[in-house]
Design an enzyme around this catalytic site. Structure first.
Site, mmCIF file in Angstrom:
data_model
loop_
_atom_site.group_PDB
_atom_site.id
_atom_site.type_symbol
_atom_site.label_atom_id
_atom_site.label_comp_id
_atom_site.label_asym_id
_atom_site.label_seq_id
_atom_site.Cartn_x
_atom_site.Cartn_y
_atom_site.Cartn_z
ATOM 1 N N CYS A 31 -11.956 84.424 6.955
ATOM 2 C CA CYS A 31 -13.307 84.228 7.768
ATOM 3 C C CYS A 31 -13.544 85.298 8.548
ATOM 4 O O CYS A 31 -15.050 86.152 8.384
ATOM 5 C CB CYS A 31 -13.694 83.285 7.199
ATOM 6 S SG CYS A 31 -13.598 82.262 8.541
ATOM 7 N N MET A 51 -10.677 85.863 10.023
ATOM 8 C CA MET A 51 -11.791 85.403 9.591
ATOM 9 C C MET A 51 -11.338 84.088 10.781
ATOM 10 O O MET A 51 -10.802 84.020 10.916
ATOM 11 C CB MET A 51 -11.781 85.026 8.454
ATOM 12 C CG MET A 51 -11.738 84.336 7.554
ATOM 13 S SD MET A 51 -11.729 84.372 6.055
ATOM 14 C CE MET A 51 -11.658 82.364 6.165
#
Length: 347
Positions: A128, A1
Site C-alpha cells: 500500500c 505500501m
C-alpha cells in the site's frame, strides 16, 4: 505500501510443475467400418487412404517466470489510460463522490474543492505504501511517473522493505527523493496543531500528501492501534468557508454552493477553517484497495494517524519477514506524514 495491508483479492496460486511423466496420448480413433466393393481386377483402384491422425495434445505449461508485484496491474492501468482521459474520469469520480455525500456538508458554509487528478492502482500483497507513492509520482514525474516495479526493487535494495511493506515514513521520504527526484518533508507531531495549516496549504497548492493510518473494512480511517496500518495518498481538500474569494472561483453547475478554482486565473487563497470548526475540512484520498476517491473528515484522519503504536499480532504470527524500524510501528509511523513537492516548487 504499508505493512498490514494486503490485496482485496486472494493470492494467485503458484503454477503446478508438471510431473516427469510425459503427457498421455489418447489412442488414435479407429476408422469406421467400411463395406468396400472391389471392382474386377482389370479396373482395380487404390484403396481409400485412412483419415489423418488427430492433433497432438497441448503441451504442458512451463513454469511461470518470477512474479513481480504490481507489474500486471501497471500494464492494465496504462492500457486503460490510453482508452480514456484520466482527467475526465477523475472529475467524474469526484463528482459522483460529492453527490453521494452532499448531505454531510454543512449548509451554513460554502465549499471550495481543490484536487489534483490522480490515477488509481490496485496493490498486490502488502504494497500500500509503495502503491501510494506510485500514484503520487504521476504528479511529481508527469505524465506517467515511475514504474511500480522500479520502486519495489529500489526499496528492497535499500533495505526499506522485505516484500513491499513500508513501516517507516522516513524511509519512504528517502525513497521518494531518490527515485522521484522530489522534495520530501517529513511531518512529525500529527496532522493537528501547527501542522494542520501546513498540510492544508500544501494540498491547496496541488501537491500530494502520503498518510499512514488504520484502515477500516470500508477503507476509511479507524483506530486499531496500528493493527490495520495502511497508506493513502491525498491530493485534494474540500474546505468549508463563510465566503468565497473573488475572482478566481466558479460555482459548480450541478452542485450549488460548491466552487472550483478557475484554471490559469490568479486567485486569492481562501481563509482556512479554524481547527475547532467541526465538519469543515475533508480530504480526498486514494489507496491501493479501490479504484475510487475516498472522502474523509480531516479530524478522522488525524486521530487515526496519531494512534499507530503496535505491530499487528496477525502479521507477527504469519512467519513472514517484515522490515520494521527500531522503536517499532510507533517510531516509524505514529503521528507522521510526508509532504511531497517538485524540486522547483517554492512552497
Amino acid at each position: 505500501m504499508i505493512s498490514s495491508c494486503s490485496s482485496l483479492e486472494p493470492p494467485v496460486p503458484s503454477p503446478i510443475t508438471p510431473s516427469s511423466q510425459g503427457p498421455v496420448v489418447p489412442p488414435l480413433p479407429q476408422p469406421p467400418h467400411l463395406d468396400l466393393v472391389f471392382p474386377p481386377s482389370s479396373s482395380f483402384q487404390a484403396p481409400v487412404p485412412p483419415p489423418p491422425p488427430p492433433p497432438p495434445p497441448p503441451l504442458a505449461k512451463s513454469a511461470a517466470p518470477p512474479h513481480v508485484f504490481g507489474l500486471e496491474k501497471s500494464q492494465l492501468l496504462k492500457e486503460a489510460l490510453e482508452k480514456a482521459s484520466p482527467a475526465s474520469r477523475s472529475r467524474e469520480d469526484m463528482k459522483r463522490l460529492l453527490k453521494l455525500h452532499k448531505d454531510r456538508f454543512r449548509s451554513d458554509l460554502q465549499w471550495i474543492l481543490f484536487c489534483a487528478d490522480l490515477p488509481s492502482l490496485i496493490q498486490e500483497g502488502p504494497q500500500c505504501g509503495l502503491v501510494a507513492l506510485w500514484m503520487a509520482g504521476t504528479l511529481l514525474v508527469p505524465p506517467n511517473g515511475i514504474p511500480l516495479e522500479r520502486l519495489i526493487k529500489m526499496a528492497m535494495e535499500r533495505g526499506y522493505t522485505a516484500q513491499g511493506e513500508m513501516f517507516s515514513v522516513a524511509d519512504m521520504g528517502r525513497l521518494a527523493e531518490e527515485v522521484l527526484g522530489c522534495q520530501a518533508e517529513l511531518l512529525r507531531g500529527g496532522l493537528g496543531g501547527p501542522n494542520r495549516d501546513r498540510v492544508l496549504q500544501h494540498l491547496v497548492a496541488g501537491h500530494p500528501l502520503l498518510i499512514p493510518y488504520d484502515e477500516d473494512f470500508n477503507h476509511e480511517p479507524c483506530q486499531r492501534k496500528g493493527h490495520k496500518a495502511h497508506w493513502a495518498v491525498s491530493t485534494g481538500v474540500l474546505l468549508g468557508v463563510h465566503g468565497v474569494p473573488s475572482p478566481g472561483y466558479i460555482e459548480d453547475p450541478e452542485l450549488p454552493g460548491l466552487f472550483h478554482p478557475v484554471p490559469g486565473m490568479p486567485r486569492q487563497p481562501p481563509s482556512l477553517p479554524e481547527e475547532g470548526s467541526l465538519g469543515a475540512v475533508y480530504l480526498l484520498s486514494k489507496q491501493g484497495k479501490s479504484w475510487h476517491y475516498q472522502l474523509w473528515d480531516y479530524n478522522q484522519v488525524r486521530d487515526s494517524n496519531l494512534q499507530l503504536t503496535d505491530f499487528s499480532p496477525s502479521r507477527a504470527a504469519d512467519s513472514r519477514a517484515y522490515v520494521v524500524p527500531a522503536g517499532g510501528v510507533q517510531a516509524g509511523l505514529c503521528g507522521q506524514a510526508l509532504l511531497l513537492r517538485p524540486l522547483d516548487s517554492s512552497h
